[in-house]
Structures are given as C-alpha cells and as structure tokens.
Design a protein around this motif. Structure first.
Motif, short mmCIF file in Angstrom:
data_model
loop_
_atom_site.label_atom_id
_atom_site.label_comp_id
_atom_site.label_asym_id
_atom_site.label_seq_id
_atom_site.Cartn_x
_atom_site.Cartn_y
_atom_site.Cartn_z
N SER A 55 0.83 -1.20 0.00
CA SER A 55 0.00 0.00 0.00
C SER A 55 0.86 1.25 0.00
CB SER A 55 -0.91 0.01 1.23
OG SER A 55 -1.87 -1.00 1.16
N THR A 56 0.33 2.31 -0.58
CA THR A 56 1.02 3.60 -0.55
C THR A 56 0.26 4.52 0.41
OG1 THR A 56 -0.25 4.27 -2.50
CG2 THR A 56 1.93 3.33 -2.86
N GLY A 57 -0.29 5.60 -0.07
CA GLY A 57 -1.00 6.54 0.80
C GLY A 57 -2.50 6.44 0.62
N SER A 58 -3.23 6.99 1.59
CA SER A 58 -4.68 7.00 1.53
C SER A 58 -5.19 8.19 2.34
CB SER A 58 -5.26 5.70 2.07
OG SER A 58 -4.87 5.50 3.43
N MET A 59 -6.45 8.51 2.14
CA MET A 59 -7.08 9.59 2.88
C MET A 59 -8.49 9.18 3.29
SD MET A 59 -6.00 13.16 1.02
CE MET A 59 -6.65 12.67 -0.58
N ARG A 60 -8.94 9.72 4.39
CA ARG A 60 -10.32 9.52 4.83
C ARG A 60 -10.83 10.83 5.43
NH1 ARG A 60 -13.17 7.52 9.75
NH2 ARG A 60 -15.14 6.66 9.02
N TYR A 68 -7.91 5.97 -2.21
CA TYR A 68 -6.68 5.20 -2.31
C TYR A 68 -6.24 5.21 -3.76
CZ TYR A 68 -3.45 1.31 -2.51
OH TYR A 68 -2.35 0.54 -2.72
N LYS A 69 -5.07 5.78 -4.02
CA LYS A 69 -4.57 5.93 -5.38
C LYS A 69 -5.65 6.59 -6.24
CE LYS A 69 -1.10 2.26 -5.37
NZ LYS A 69 -0.65 0.99 -5.99
N THR A 70 -6.12 5.89 -7.27
CA THR A 70 -7.14 6.47 -8.14
C THR A 70 -8.54 5.96 -7.79
OG1 THR A 70 -6.81 4.70 -9.76
CG2 THR A 70 -5.53 6.73 -10.05
N ASP A 71 -8.64 5.06 -6.84
CA ASP A 71 -9.94 4.53 -6.44
C ASP A 71 -10.50 5.33 -5.28
OD1 ASP A 71 -9.54 2.63 -8.34
OD2 ASP A 71 -8.83 1.09 -6.95
N GLY A 72 -11.81 5.24 -5.14
CA GLY A 72 -12.44 5.92 -4.02
C GLY A 72 -13.75 5.26 -3.66
N MET A 73 -14.09 5.34 -2.39
CA MET A 73 -15.38 4.85 -1.92
C MET A 73 -16.03 5.96 -1.12
SD MET A 73 -16.38 1.55 0.44
CE MET A 73 -15.95 0.39 -0.86
N ILE A 87 -21.31 4.88 -3.27
CA ILE A 87 -20.83 5.09 -4.63
C ILE A 87 -19.36 4.75 -4.66
CG2 ILE A 87 -20.59 6.73 -6.53
CD1 ILE A 87 -22.77 8.42 -5.24
N ARG A 88 -18.99 3.71 -5.36
CA ARG A 88 -17.60 3.33 -5.48
C ARG A 88 -17.09 3.75 -6.85
NH1 ARG A 88 -13.76 0.07 -3.24
NH2 ARG A 88 -12.22 -0.81 -4.68
#
Length: 362
Positions: free
Chosen positions: A264-269, A300-305, A338-339
């Motif tokens: 894993s790299t970086g993520s945000m919430r 996360y990267k280019t994905d999002g939930m 919405i994913r």
C-alpha cells in the motif's frame, strides 16, 4: 431542576451512541469511570457497573472500579461479506478498568470466531488503555495486540496504538467544542512476499466537534442544538486511513496491502457528521429526536469509496424515582454507496436498531 439536569447528564455519560465514530477500543469507558458515580447499567447494547470506593475510605480517596460487557446487540456479526457470501461471526467484547481522580486505566478483550465454517480459528485482541480527563483536556493512549491464524485472516499478529489528545471549551453559542489530534500505527506480520515494507502503516489526522445551541431549556420548552463533527485522516503506507487500536475482527483486514496484494502507498479519509438534536422534558420524562446526515470518503490511489448516510435517532427516558432511569433508544440509517473505479456503482441499504436500557445509581 438541578436534579433533572444531573440525571440527564448521567444518562448522556452512559449513552454509547453519541458520536463515537473514531473511539475504537471504547476509550470513553475510561471517561465514564472517571466522571461517573456508583451505578449499574443494563441494556440490550451493554451491561456494566461502576463502584466508587470513596465512602468506604477514611479519607476522600477518588478510587473507582468498573466493568462492562459491550455491544450485546452486535455479539453476532453478519456485516462481513466474502466472495459474495455473508459471514456470521461470534463477537464478544468485555472491559474492566479502574480510575483514581482524573486518571483511568482499562483492559479490554475482543474475540472473533467465524460461525460460517466448522472448526474455524478464533482471532483475539487485548487492549490496554490509559486515560486522562480534566475540565479542558482529555488524553487517551490505547495499545492493542491482535492475534490470528495467518492462513485464515488477513493478518497474523498486529500491534496498534492510537494516542488521541482533545482540547475542549465552552462559550456563547457553543455548549461544547473540542479539537482532537489522532495518530495511529500498526505493526503487522507479513503474510505474503512484497518489497518496501520498512515503513509501518501509520495514520495522522484531526477532528473537530462543536455543539451549537440554538435554544436552551432556560428560556424555551424545547432545546435545539447542532452537534457537528468534522474529521480528516491521512494514511501513510495504509490500505485505508482507518488504523486504530482495534478489535479482533480487524484481523480480517491487513493494512499492508492494496486490493491487488501489492504494498500500500498513501490514503485519505474524511467525514462530516451533520445532525440536529431536538430535546424536551416534562417532569420525569425526557425525549429527544435527532435526524442526521453523514458523508464520508475513502481515497486510495485512483480509487475511491464514498458513503452518504442519512438517519434518525430518538430516545425516551423515564425516571420514576430519583436514582432510577429507564430508557428506550431507537435509530435507523439508510445509505447510498458510490464506489468510483473504472465504473460507478450505486448501492442502497437501510439498517435500524432498538436499545432498551436502565441505570440505577446507588
């Protein structure tokens, strides 16, 4: 009037539904212990007791002992879905702690056993926490150790800690305002061969909480407030920015890896909780209703939930005698998920719950 306010404040202290979004390991139990009085609580959500030893001492020693069994209404978990199949799990939690003055110490255990398969291994976690509660400051330092079978769960052994500091003040329209700083780290055993694992997954972040009083009981028959909460977390080498000192079921998720099994790299919430609370009282009866809207995003990267949740919570309290209060708390929540991936997927769901409880202060 003072007795009614006293009773309501105690009920608020024992209410486990009030904005405990990032309070994993039930750290508020330490504050209940520090600020509570000799009492017992029984309900569909938890049972527990607090005993103050001060009256038994020759000197006024502020020593208290407490224990509780937690999340009774969720002791059988069915939220986890793997390969399209819903998993049922046995999920008991327990807490015991003691406090001396403004200091509190607690131990909590949690078990996770998948009931969907025979002879499935049991994951278990053990958490120690230190708490400090003052008029304007609060500090929590929990440390959790989770142990599981690496062939069955996402992680084998993980150690996590999430110290949190809060500064609070009141004034004007604000009945309560707090600024909290959050840090989390997880040390997990490696369950597959990947490179670049020298940096442990970490999370840093902050949250803001403010209760804006639009009307008060002093001047109006109905009290209206806006208990708003905002938060942002950034994950360093973390699958999602949600590392906490956690429960045994967190072993299902290994924060070292992304969806493809890579490092894993970086993520945000981030999330915003926007409720409106309407309270009323008549003699020994107290009621409130609280519609709320919550938006949270995980990137996360280019994905999002993204979750948009709307819900309603209401409560009825009856105090037939001064030291005994019965309560009925109902809540319902709907959500649209919405994913964002290569495509958009929208799902709708709704959940509800009902807690019946009582508090006896003796």
């Amino acid at each position: 009037m003072k007795k009614i306010v006293y009773i309501l404040s105690l009920a608020f202290i024992f209410n486990s539904l009030s904005f405990a979004i990032d309070d994993i390991v039930d750290k508020d139990n330490l504050h209940n212990l520090i600020e509570g009085v000799t009492s017992s609580r029984a309900g569909t959500d938890r049972i527990g007791t607090i005993y103050d030893f001060s009256p038994l001492m020759e000197k006024d020693t502020p020593f208290k002992l407490g224990f509780s069994l937690l999340d009774l209404s969720h002791i059988v978990d069915n939220k986890t879905i793997i390969n399209g199949e819903r998993r049922f799990a046995f999920l008991p939690k327990g807490f015991i702690g003691l406090s001396y003055g403004i200091f509190g110490f607690g131990y909590q255990f949690s078990l996770y056993n998948d009931l969907s398969e025979k002879k499935s291994p049991v994951a278990h976690s053990h958490s120690l926490a230190f708490g400090l509660a003052m008029e304007k400051y609060r500090f929590n330092l929990p440390v959790s150790v989770s142990v599981a079978d690496k062939n069955y769960y996402g992680g084998r052994l993980s150690i996590s800690s999430t110290p949190k500091f809060s500064f609070m003040f009141r004034g004007g329209l604000l009945d309560e305002f707090s600024i909290s700083l959050h840090y989390g780290i997880q040390l997990s055993s490696i369950t597959n061969e990947v490179t670049g694992t020298s940096v442990a997954p970490m999370v840093i972040g902050f949250s803001l909480y403010g209760e804006f009083m639009l009307t008060r009981f002093d001047n109006y028959p109905v009290q209206i407030s806006l208990p708003v909460k905002l938060a942002y977390y950034y994950g360093i080498g973390s699958r999602w920015a949600t590392i906490d000192a956690g429960y045994a079921e967190d072993s299902l998720t290994n924060y070292l890896y992304d969806d493809n099994g890579g490092r894993s790299t970086g993520s945000m919430r981030f999330y915003a909780l926007l409720p409106a609370k309407f309270e009323a009282k008549l003699g020994a009866i107290y009621v409130y209703a609280m519609p709320r809207l919550m938006f949270e995003g995980n990137l996360y990267k280019t994905d999002g939930m993204y979750n948009l949740r709307y819900g309603m919570e209401g409560e009825l309290q009856i105090t037939p005698i001064e030291n005994l209060t019965f309560g009925l708390t109902a809540y319902g929540e709907g959500k649209s998920i919405i994913r964002e991936n290569a495509d958009f997927e929208i799902k709708n769901g709704f959940g509800a719950g009902l807690d019946i409880w009582g508090i006896w202060r003796y």
